[in-house]
Scaffold this motif. Structure first.
Motif, PDB file in Angstrom:
ATOM      1  N   SER A 140     -22.898  17.185 -89.255  1.00 59.97           N
ATOM      2  CA  SER A 140     -24.330  16.919 -89.111  1.00 59.97           C
ATOM      3  C   SER A 140     -24.851  16.384 -90.428  1.00 59.97           C
ATOM      4  O   SER A 140     -25.206  17.136 -91.319  1.00 59.97           O
ATOM      5  N   GLY A 141     -24.888  15.078 -90.565  1.00 56.04           N
ATOM      6  CA  GLY A 141     -25.331  14.460 -91.797  1.00 56.04           C
ATOM      7  C   GLY A 141     -24.895  13.011 -91.857  1.00 56.04           C
ATOM      8  O   GLY A 141     -24.249  12.502 -90.934  1.00 56.04           O
ATOM      9  N   ARG A 142     -25.205  12.342 -92.940  1.00 58.96           N
ATOM     10  CA  ARG A 142     -24.843  10.939 -93.104  1.00 58.96           C
ATOM     11  C   ARG A 142     -23.717  10.792 -94.116  1.00 58.96           C
ATOM     12  O   ARG A 142     -23.535  11.639 -94.978  1.00 58.96           O
ATOM     13  N   ILE A 143     -22.991   9.690 -94.006  1.00 58.67           N
ATOM     14  CA  ILE A 143     -21.976   9.337 -94.987  1.00 58.67           C
ATOM     15  C   ILE A 143     -22.337   7.977 -95.566  1.00 58.67           C
ATOM     16  O   ILE A 143     -22.530   7.010 -94.834  1.00 58.67           O
ATOM     17  N   THR A 144     -22.450   7.910 -96.894  1.00 58.35           N
ATOM     18  CA  THR A 144     -22.704   6.637 -97.565  1.00 58.35           C
ATOM     19  C   THR A 144     -21.605   6.421 -98.600  1.00 58.35           C
ATOM     20  O   THR A 144     -21.105   7.374 -99.207  1.00 58.35           O
ATOM     21  N   LEU A 204     -13.696   1.335 -97.008  1.00 57.40           N
ATOM     22  CA  LEU A 204     -13.638   2.517 -96.147  1.00 57.40           C
ATOM     23  C   LEU A 204     -14.152   2.184 -94.753  1.00 57.40           C
ATOM     24  O   LEU A 204     -15.151   1.496 -94.586  1.00 57.40           O
ATOM     25  N   ARG A 205     -13.465   2.691 -93.722  1.00 53.34           N
ATOM     26  CA  ARG A 205     -13.856   2.496 -92.326  1.00 53.34           C
ATOM     27  C   ARG A 205     -14.607   3.722 -91.829  1.00 53.34           C
ATOM     28  O   ARG A 205     -14.235   4.855 -92.135  1.00 53.34           O
ATOM     29  N   SER A 206     -15.632   3.494 -91.024  1.00 55.93           N
ATOM     30  CA  SER A 206     -16.475   4.591 -90.545  1.00 55.93           C
ATOM     31  C   SER A 206     -16.440   4.704 -89.035  1.00 55.93           C
ATOM     32  O   SER A 206     -16.273   3.706 -88.321  1.00 55.93           O
ATOM     33  N   SER A 207     -16.621   5.940 -88.552  1.00 55.48           N
ATOM     34  CA  SER A 207     -16.757   6.208 -87.124  1.00 55.48           C
ATOM     35  C   SER A 207     -17.703   7.382 -86.954  1.00 55.48           C
ATOM     36  O   SER A 207     -17.955   8.134 -87.887  1.00 55.48           O
ATOM     37  N   THR A 208     -18.214   7.571 -85.750  1.00 59.37           N
ATOM     38  CA  THR A 208     -19.182   8.648 -85.488  1.00 59.37           C
ATOM     39  C   THR A 208     -18.731   9.606 -84.387  1.00 59.37           C
ATOM     40  O   THR A 208     -19.502  10.469 -83.994  1.00 59.37           O
ATOM     41  N   PHE A 209     -17.513   9.460 -83.886  1.00 55.32           N
ATOM     42  CA  PHE A 209     -17.053  10.333 -82.801  1.00 55.32           C
ATOM     43  C   PHE A 209     -15.641  10.813 -83.103  1.00 55.32           C
ATOM     44  O   PHE A 209     -14.779  10.030 -83.506  1.00 55.32           O
ATOM     45  N   PRO A 210     -15.393  12.133 -82.939  1.00 51.24           N
ATOM     46  CA  PRO A 210     -16.303  13.198 -82.489  1.00 51.24           C
ATOM     47  C   PRO A 210     -17.231  13.695 -83.606  1.00 51.24           C
ATOM     48  O   PRO A 210     -18.218  14.352 -83.334  1.00 51.24           O
ATOM     49  N   VAL A 211     -16.888  13.420 -84.865  1.00 51.19           N
ATOM     50  CA  VAL A 211     -17.780  13.721 -85.975  1.00 51.19           C
ATOM     51  C   VAL A 211     -17.906  12.467 -86.818  1.00 51.19           C
ATOM     52  O   VAL A 211     -17.139  11.521 -86.680  1.00 51.19           O
ATOM     53  N   ARG A 212     -18.920  12.440 -87.664  1.00 50.38           N
ATOM     54  CA  ARG A 212     -19.072  11.296 -88.566  1.00 50.38           C
ATOM     55  C   ARG A 212     -17.921  11.314 -89.570  1.00 50.38           C
ATOM     56  O   ARG A 212     -17.679  12.305 -90.251  1.00 50.38           O
ATOM     57  N   ASN A 213     -17.250  10.187 -89.686  1.00 52.84           N
ATOM     58  CA  ASN A 213     -16.034  10.120 -90.466  1.00 52.84           C
ATOM     59  C   ASN A 213     -15.953   8.781 -91.192  1.00 52.84           C
ATOM     60  O   ASN A 213     -16.357   7.746 -90.665  1.00 52.84           O
ATOM     61  N   SER A 214     -15.430   8.826 -92.406  1.00 57.77           N
ATOM     62  CA  SER A 214     -15.196   7.606 -93.171  1.00 57.77           C
ATOM     63  C   SER A 214     -13.889   7.773 -93.927  1.00 57.77           C
ATOM     64  O   SER A 214     -13.700   8.786 -94.617  1.00 57.77           O
ATOM     65  N   GLU A 215     -12.983   6.808 -93.794  1.00 54.29           N
ATOM     66  CA  GLU A 215     -11.696   6.932 -94.456  1.00 54.29           C
ATOM     67  C   GLU A 215     -11.142   5.568 -94.812  1.00 54.29           C
ATOM     68  O   GLU A 215     -11.564   4.541 -94.284  1.00 54.29           O
ATOM     69  N   GLY A 216     -10.204   5.579 -95.732  1.00 53.41           N
ATOM     70  CA  GLY A 216      -9.584   4.342 -96.170  1.00 53.41           C
ATOM     71  C   GLY A 216      -8.886   4.532 -97.500  1.00 53.41           C
ATOM     72  O   GLY A 216      -8.795   5.644 -98.031  1.00 53.41           O
ATOM     73  N   VAL A 217      -8.401   3.423 -98.058  1.00 54.86           N
ATOM     74  CA  VAL A 217      -7.640   3.455 -99.302  1.00 54.86           C
ATOM     75  C   VAL A 217      -8.349   2.615-100.344  1.00 54.86           C
ATOM     76  O   VAL A 217      -8.712   1.460-100.081  1.00 54.86           O
ATOM     77  N   ILE A 218      -8.547   3.180-101.517  1.00 51.95           N
ATOM     78  CA  ILE A 218      -9.119   2.478-102.660  1.00 51.95           C
ATOM     79  C   ILE A 218      -7.987   2.220-103.649  1.00 51.95           C
ATOM     80  O   ILE A 218      -7.274   3.149-104.039  1.00 51.95           O
ATOM     81  N   GLY A 219      -7.809   0.982-104.047  1.00 53.37           N
ATOM     82  CA  GLY A 219      -6.726   0.644-104.965  1.00 53.37           C
ATOM     83  C   GLY A 219      -5.377   0.928-104.344  1.00 53.37           C
ATOM     84  O   GLY A 219      -5.132   0.635-103.172  1.00 53.37           O
ATOM     85  N   ALA A 220      -4.478   1.550-105.124  1.00 51.88           N
ATOM     86  CA  ALA A 220      -3.138   1.853-104.642  1.00 51.88           C
ATOM     87  C   ALA A 220      -3.080   3.134-103.815  1.00 51.88           C
ATOM     88  O   ALA A 220      -2.067   3.408-103.166  1.00 51.88           O
ATOM     89  N   GLY A 221      -4.141   3.909-103.830  1.00 54.38           N
ATOM     90  CA  GLY A 221      -4.185   5.128-103.026  1.00 54.38           C
ATOM     91  C   GLY A 221      -3.259   6.225-103.511  1.00 54.38           C
ATOM     92  O   GLY A 221      -2.812   7.057-102.717  1.00 54.38           O
ATOM     93  N   ASN A 222      -2.973   6.287-104.816  1.00 53.49           N
ATOM     94  CA  ASN A 222      -2.058   7.307-105.337  1.00 53.49           C
ATOM     95  C   ASN A 222      -2.663   8.706-105.307  1.00 53.49           C
ATOM     96  O   ASN A 222      -1.945   9.692-105.138  1.00 53.49           O
TER      97      ASN A 222
END
Length: 274
Positions: free
Chosen positions: A219-223, A229-247
């Protein structure tokens, strides 16, 4: 074995090396700082319960006695805010193993580089320049960590968690009711896990960081300041991805609260911009 009962302000110097420090105080202020030379204890204020100090086989114990049994314990908790405060400062070797406890008040630790454990029931914890394995728990009040490296665990039931100028290898910060704010130096190769039930999470990292990121809130926003980063709203608000090499890894979760991931600007030479 050496022992002292301190009933009035006093300064002490401990003969011989101290490898372990155990402190249990009731109400007041405790400062522990890494310093060269012999261990020094400065008691500048004492309540009606004396400060008991023992030194044996490299283990320095500083404590205050309190009542025994349930009736004494309940009376002690009801009266804790009325207890005269103690004020204790300790200068000790940076390599000491420290286990520090305070029921009510302010606790500050700086410069230790092995294992540090801190517990406060109600008050405030400040950690500065620690290394090694650090664990801090507070029931009611904020915990602040500045320039801490190594493995870091911060927990609070009701209070804010603040982490700044950190390049810790592993960070675990958790609060039931309170915000988490992190300004991370350069988390390449680090593992950062942030969790709050009721409160927001704000994280700022360098724009050239290498992180695998997963953010979610019920219950809230993601900025985010990172467009990858890729975002989705189901089943919960979610944002994920890789920055740089992702180490490194950054995982942040809030049940009731928003999450913000901010990018700290750097120039082409990797220097931070004002």
């Amino acid at each position: 074995m050496a022992g002292w009962t301190v009933e009035s302000p006093r300064r002490l110097t401990v003969d011989g090396p101290v490898t372990r420090l155990d402190v249990r105080l009731v109400s007041g202020r405790l400062n522990v700082v890494a310093a060269e030379g012999p261990t020094r204890i400065d008691v500048t204020q004492v309540g009606r319960r004396p400060v008991l100090i023992d030194n044996a086989d490299g283990r320095l114990t500083i404590r205050q006695e309190r009542g025994h049994g349930w009736s004494d314990l309940l009376r002690w908790f009801r009266m804790i805010h009325r207890y005269p405060r103690v004020d204790v400062s300790i200068a000790v070797s940076a390599d000491v193993l420290a286990d520090l406890g305070l029921v009510a008040g302010s606790l500050v630790v700086s410069g230790l580089r092995r294992q540090t454990r801190v517990h406060v029931t109600a008050g405030q914890i400040t950690l500065m320049g620690l290394r090694g394995n650090t664990t801090a728990h507070i029931t009611s009040g904020p915990v602040e960590a500045l320039g801490v490296r190594g493995d870091l665990t911060l927990e609070t039931v009701s209070g804010e968690v603040i982490l700044a100028d950190s390049a810790a290898d592993r960070v675990r910060a958790q609060t039931v009711s309170g915000a988490i704010t992190c300004d991370l130096d350069n988390p390449r190769g680090s593992e950062i896990r942030l969790t709050t039930i009721s409160g927001g999470i704000t994280v700022r990292v360098r724009a050239d960081s290498d992180l695998a990121v997963q953010l979610n809130t019920a219950s809230g926003r993601i900025t985010s300041g990172f467009p990858q980063l890729r975002s989705s709203t189901f089943p919960v608000r979610n944002s994920e991805g890789v920055i740089g090499a992702g180490n490194g890894k950054l995982w942040a979760s809030a049940t009731s609260g928003s999450i913000a991931l901010l990018a700290r600007a750097v120039d082409h030479d990797g220097e931070e911009l004002p």
